[in-house]
Design an enzyme around this catalytic site. Structure first.
Site, PDB file in Angstrom:
ATOM      1  N   CYS A   2       0.862  -1.184   0.000  1.00  0.00           N
ATOM      2  CA  CYS A   2       0.000   0.000   0.000  1.00  0.00           C
ATOM      3  C   CYS A   2       0.893   1.227   0.000  1.00  0.00           C
ATOM      4  O   CYS A   2       2.090   1.138   0.244  1.00  0.00           O
ATOM      5  CB  CYS A   2      -0.857  -0.004   1.255  1.00  0.00           C
ATOM      6  N   ARG A  27       1.439   1.623  -5.984  1.00  0.00           N
ATOM      7  CA  ARG A  27       1.694   0.599  -4.967  1.00  0.00           C
ATOM      8  C   ARG A  27       0.443  -0.187  -4.607  1.00  0.00           C
ATOM      9  O   ARG A  27       0.517  -1.214  -3.918  1.00  0.00           O
ATOM     10  CB  ARG A  27       2.235   1.248  -3.690  1.00  0.00           C
ATOM     11  N   TRP A  73      -3.749  -1.942  -1.291  1.00  0.00           N
ATOM     12  CA  TRP A  73      -3.791  -3.204  -2.037  1.00  0.00           C
ATOM     13  C   TRP A  73      -4.171  -4.242  -0.989  1.00  0.00           C
ATOM     14  O   TRP A  73      -3.378  -4.562  -0.110  1.00  0.00           O
ATOM     15  CB  TRP A  73      -2.423  -3.506  -2.640  1.00  0.00           C
ATOM     16  N   ASN A  99       0.926  -0.351   6.032  1.00  0.00           N
ATOM     17  CA  ASN A  99       1.339  -1.151   4.880  1.00  0.00           C
ATOM     18  C   ASN A  99       2.049  -2.379   5.439  1.00  0.00           C
ATOM     19  O   ASN A  99       2.971  -2.234   6.244  1.00  0.00           O
ATOM     20  CB  ASN A  99       2.293  -0.318   4.005  1.00  0.00           C
ATOM     21  N   GLY A 100       1.610  -3.579   5.036  1.00  0.00           N
ATOM     22  CA  GLY A 100       2.249  -4.791   5.550  1.00  0.00           C
ATOM     23  C   GLY A 100       1.205  -5.743   6.103  1.00  0.00           C
ATOM     24  O   GLY A 100       0.009  -5.587   5.841  1.00  0.00           O
ATOM     25  N   GLU A 484       9.246 -12.731 -20.808  1.00  0.00           N
ATOM     26  CA  GLU A 484       8.933 -11.353 -20.425  1.00  0.00           C
ATOM     27  C   GLU A 484       7.834 -10.772 -21.329  1.00  0.00           C
ATOM     28  O   GLU A 484       6.934 -10.081 -20.854  1.00  0.00           O
ATOM     29  CB  GLU A 484      10.222 -10.518 -20.486  1.00  0.00           C
ATOM     30  N   LYS A 488       4.221  -9.419 -19.988  1.00  0.00           N
ATOM     31  CA  LYS A 488       3.712  -8.061 -20.258  1.00  0.00           C
ATOM     32  C   LYS A 488       2.287  -8.125 -20.779  1.00  0.00           C
ATOM     33  O   LYS A 488       1.439  -7.356 -20.370  1.00  0.00           O
ATOM     34  CB  LYS A 488       4.575  -7.328 -21.293  1.00  0.00           C
ATOM     35  N   GLU A 491      -0.179  -9.196 -17.951  1.00  0.00           N
ATOM     36  CA  GLU A 491      -0.332  -8.202 -16.887  1.00  0.00           C
ATOM     37  C   GLU A 491      -1.281  -7.072 -17.258  1.00  0.00           C
ATOM     38  O   GLU A 491      -2.098  -6.665 -16.446  1.00  0.00           O
ATOM     39  CB  GLU A 491       1.025  -7.535 -16.587  1.00  0.00           C
ATOM     40  N   HIS A 507       6.792 -30.350 -27.382  1.00  0.00           N
ATOM     41  CA  HIS A 507       6.447 -31.213 -26.249  1.00  0.00           C
ATOM     42  C   HIS A 507       5.150 -30.769 -25.578  1.00  0.00           C
ATOM     43  O   HIS A 507       4.956 -31.027 -24.394  1.00  0.00           O
ATOM     44  CB  HIS A 507       7.609 -31.243 -25.258  1.00  0.00           C
ATOM     45  N   LYS A 606       2.849  -2.512  -7.790  1.00  0.00           N
ATOM     46  CA  LYS A 606       4.220  -2.327  -8.249  1.00  0.00           C
ATOM     47  C   LYS A 606       5.212  -2.949  -7.282  1.00  0.00           C
ATOM     48  O   LYS A 606       6.222  -3.514  -7.662  1.00  0.00           O
ATOM     49  CB  LYS A 606       4.473  -0.822  -8.367  1.00  0.00           C
TER      50      LYS A 606
HETATM   51  C1  G6P Z   1       5.528  -6.994  -8.957  1.00  0.00           C
HETATM   52  C2  G6P Z   1       5.580  -6.011 -10.108  1.00  0.00           C
HETATM   53  C3  G6P Z   1       6.482  -6.564 -11.200  1.00  0.00           C
HETATM   54  C4  G6P Z   1       7.854  -6.870 -10.640  1.00  0.00           C
HETATM   55  C5  G6P Z   1       7.787  -7.802  -9.432  1.00  0.00           C
HETATM   56  C6  G6P Z   1       9.121  -7.886  -8.716  1.00  0.00           C
HETATM   57  O1  G6P Z   1       4.868  -8.142  -9.349  1.00  0.00           O
HETATM   58  O2  G6P Z   1       4.289  -5.780 -10.604  1.00  0.00           O
HETATM   59  O3  G6P Z   1       6.602  -5.605 -12.234  1.00  0.00           O
HETATM   60  O4  G6P Z   1       8.647  -7.469 -11.632  1.00  0.00           O
HETATM   61  O5  G6P Z   1       6.843  -7.300  -8.481  1.00  0.00           O
HETATM   62  O6  G6P Z   1       9.401  -6.629  -8.174  1.00  0.00           O
HETATM   63  P1  G6P Z   1      10.834  -6.076  -7.879  1.00  0.00           P
HETATM   64  O7  G6P Z   1      10.599  -4.690  -7.363  1.00  0.00           O
HETATM   65  O8  G6P Z   1      11.439  -6.970  -6.836  1.00  0.00           O
HETATM   66  O9  G6P Z   1      11.615  -6.089  -9.132  1.00  0.00           O
END
Ligand code: G6P
Length: 611
Positions: A2, A27, A73, A99-100, A484, A488, A491, A507, A606
């Site tokens: 959060c 966040r 969140w 937060n936590g 990756e 993307k 997400e 496979h 994030k």
């Molecule tokens: C979240 C974010 C991702 C990120 C991951 C790891 O899932 O949405 O974009 O890759 O966390 O985060 P970090 O800050 O450790 O790279």
């Protein structure tokens, strides 16, 4: 995960808090709330976004010069108004944003309920608010004593701002596991989850450490531990410019961050590459680089996109240093009793520097005798402070939840590390070292050229925007890029996508291929080029729709694939830095066309500061 902001000073707090929450919304963004405290205390909360909260508080017309806000969140309790923060204690004396996760909240709640205290939300935060109130009233303590005592009883992680409503001349802030930073102003002070909401007011910050308790007044700061030991605050200057956290004319942060990559990568190697390209100097590694060169094994731990960068790092390190590398999801590593030998080196990769699982993995690795290197973006975040050595990526703030420039700058750091360690070990010659660095330095210019595929990516997105599935294939250095690219798409556009090593397609995934299946093949020229050409033929034989990412001028694949997106030529080790760009753009346009919230996709955050 959060976002928290608190303000105490002489200015009207309402807009400062709203603006701060908007910057922190990446966040978490499922509900929001604010408390303004003065002679009267008002708490505003809603399910939804900060803009919804803004309407409510503005309509009230209420303001004061002390307050705090929260963008959530959800972990405990669905994201509705009742569960939004601030949470208020049962007699209304304490207001808390958190937060936590308070892990022992159920036990504490049971105890408080047995004392007749009634709860109104499902949150662990309300338990903490009520515990503080209970200790305050029953123990005849002052607010600071009650907060300290309560924090000594809770297990778990927290970044907290607490106000006692009748002591509106101070904010209490405490940290364990979740980040908090104080912004030190003139006659005013700030507290927030990170520096982004603070920079427009002050560049002077204090990063709280675990178990710190801060008492923040408008012209005084007292720092203690929750065991009441006084600490001398260490004020640091942050190098963050307000422009870096604006969209600067782009429709979304994600698009801005994609287009920023030439600059970001340049900043990553700036001052580190020697002027004649004969070497790189990574200052943050000087005390550890010899141990890395002698290591028998490197373990890379990370989550999400950072894990994909780590996988690419494995290929880089094994090719150029010949040190065996294992890449682990931090969340798996931490719970399976990992075998760590003396002399092992662990590299933790994290954009935010706050990911709970990665932080926990670091602690375990260090306890078992490994030395840990951090590769992080956010300066002063928790991971760089928990590691033995490290390299910042210097990508600048990444606000879009889907990571873009974090990935390419992490790969840049890993490449610099692999090349310099390989050279130190004698695996690569002076000549090759210089050639590799020269190529690395050319990458920002090549990304600039690659970005010209933007219009074509938009055209392709229009063709495929209604697809339900997509397959992403790549080999060698391009396999992590395929992963990756698929991540993307998932997400931000909510299309199911899978990344696979191209040869593994036979496979299983090949069974999925028909005329409705878009298959994105990352097929720039490298040692396995001919193999991937065969893979494309296999897909075409089954009527799959091939979108190929190819090296400029590739006429062979152009004839086979349905669509191609070209990138400039580079060496295989750095090909991912270019090939990922069209994939980022493709996902971006697909998400925009589908009407998705690109910068704040549903259910994601994030910075994942919970397990
Ligand atoms: C979240 C974010 C991702 C990120 C991951 C790891 O899932 O949405 O974009 O890759 O966390 O985060 P970090 O800050 O450790 O790279």
């Amino acid at each position: 995960m959060c976002g928290i902001i608190g303000y105490i000073g002489s200015q009207p707090a309402r807009q400062i808090i709203i603006n701060g929450l908007k910057r922190l919304e990446y966040r978490g963004y499922d509900s929001a709330g604010m408390a303004l405290v003065g002679e009267e205390t008002r708490v505003f909360k809603c399910a939804g976004r900060v803009k919804d909260l803004e309407e409510i508080v503005n309509a009230s017309g209420f303001n004061s010069s002390v307050g705090m806000g929260h963008t959530r969140w959800a972990t405990h309790g669905e994201p509705n108004e009742l569960n939004a923060h601030p949470q208020v204690s049962y007699k209304g004396n304490f207001i808390v944003v958190h937060n936590g996760i308070i892990e022992n909240y159920l036990r504490l709640k049971k105890h408080l309920e047995s004392r007749g205290i009634v709860f109104t939300s499902q949150t662990d935060t309300e338990v903490l608010a009520n515990l503080i109130e209970h200790l305050y009233l029953e123990g005849d303590l002052n607010a600071e004593q009650a907060i300290s005592l309560a924090l000594n009883r809770v297990e778990g992680a927290y970044g907290l701002v607490i106000i006692r409503t009748k002591e509106a001349d101070k904010l209490f802030a405490a940290k364990k596991g979740s980040p908090l930073v104080i912004g030190v102003g003139e006659g005013e002070n700030f507290i927030a989850s990170d520096a982004t909401p603070i920079v427009e007011y002050t560049q002077r910050v204090i990063y709280l450490n675990d178990d710190d308790l801060a008492i923040i007044k408008k012209d005084e700061l007292i720092l203690k531990t929750i065991r009441t030991k006084n600490i001398e605050p260490e004020v640091k200057k942050i190098d963050l410019k307000i422009g870096e956290i604006d969209k600067e004319g782009f429709a979304h942060f994600m698009l801005k961050e994609i287009f920023e990559q030439p600059r970001a990568i340049h900043d990553t190697f700036r001052g580190r590459v020697l002027p004649d390209y004969s070497g790189v100097m990574l200052g943050g590694l000087h005390n550890i680089i010899d141990s890395v060169a002698q290591a028998e094994r490197i373990i890379i731990v990370a989550c999400g996109t950072s894990w994909h960068a780590g996988l690419l790092g494995e290929y880089l390190f094994e090719e150029y240093t010949r040190i065996p590398v294992e890449v682990e999801y931090a969340s798996e590593f931490r719970y399976r009793g990992p075998i760590i030998k003396q002399g092992d080196i662990v590299i933790a990769i994290s954009q935010s520097g706050e990911t709970a699982d990665t932080l926990a993995a670091i602690k375990i690795a260090r306890e078992k005798g490994a030395r840990v290197i951090g590769v992080c973006n956010v300066v002063g975040s928790s991971i760089p402070r928990e590691t033995d050595a490290g390299v910042y990526t210097h990508a600048g703030p990444e606000i879009g939840v889907a990571s873009t420039k974090a990935f390419t700058t992490q790969v840049t750091v890993l490449a610099m590390m692999a090349f310099s360690i390989g050279h130190l070990k004698g695996v690569i010659s002076d000549t090759l070292y210089k050639e590799l660095i020269t190529e690395l330095v050319s990458i920002p210019g090549k990304i600039e050229k690659t970005l010209a595929v933007n219009d074509k990516a938009l055209e392709l997105a229009k063709v495929f925007q209604n697809t339900h599935n997509a397959l992403y294939l790549g080999r060698g250095y391009l396999f992590p890029v395929a992963l990756e690219g698929a991540l993307k798409l998932k997400e931000i556009s909510y299309i199911h996508a899978e990344g696979y090593p191209a040869a593994e397609m036979k496979h299983g995934p090949i069974a999925l291929i028909d005329e409705n299946m878009p298959v994105v093949v990352v097929a720039t020229k490298d040692d396995t080029y001919e193999k991937i050409v065969s893979n494309i033929q296999e897909i075409k034989a089954r009527k799959g729709n091939v979108i190929a990412i190819v090296t400029e001028g590739d006429e062979i694949i152009k004839k086979m694939a349905d669509y191609v997106l070209e990138v400039p030529e580079t060496i295989p080790a750095l090909s991912g830095l270019l090939a990922v760009i069209p994939l980022q753009l493709l996902s971006y346009h697909m998400a925009v066309l589908r009407g998705c919230n690109v910068d704040q996709p549903r259910n994601l955050a994030k910075s994942v500061t919970v397990e």
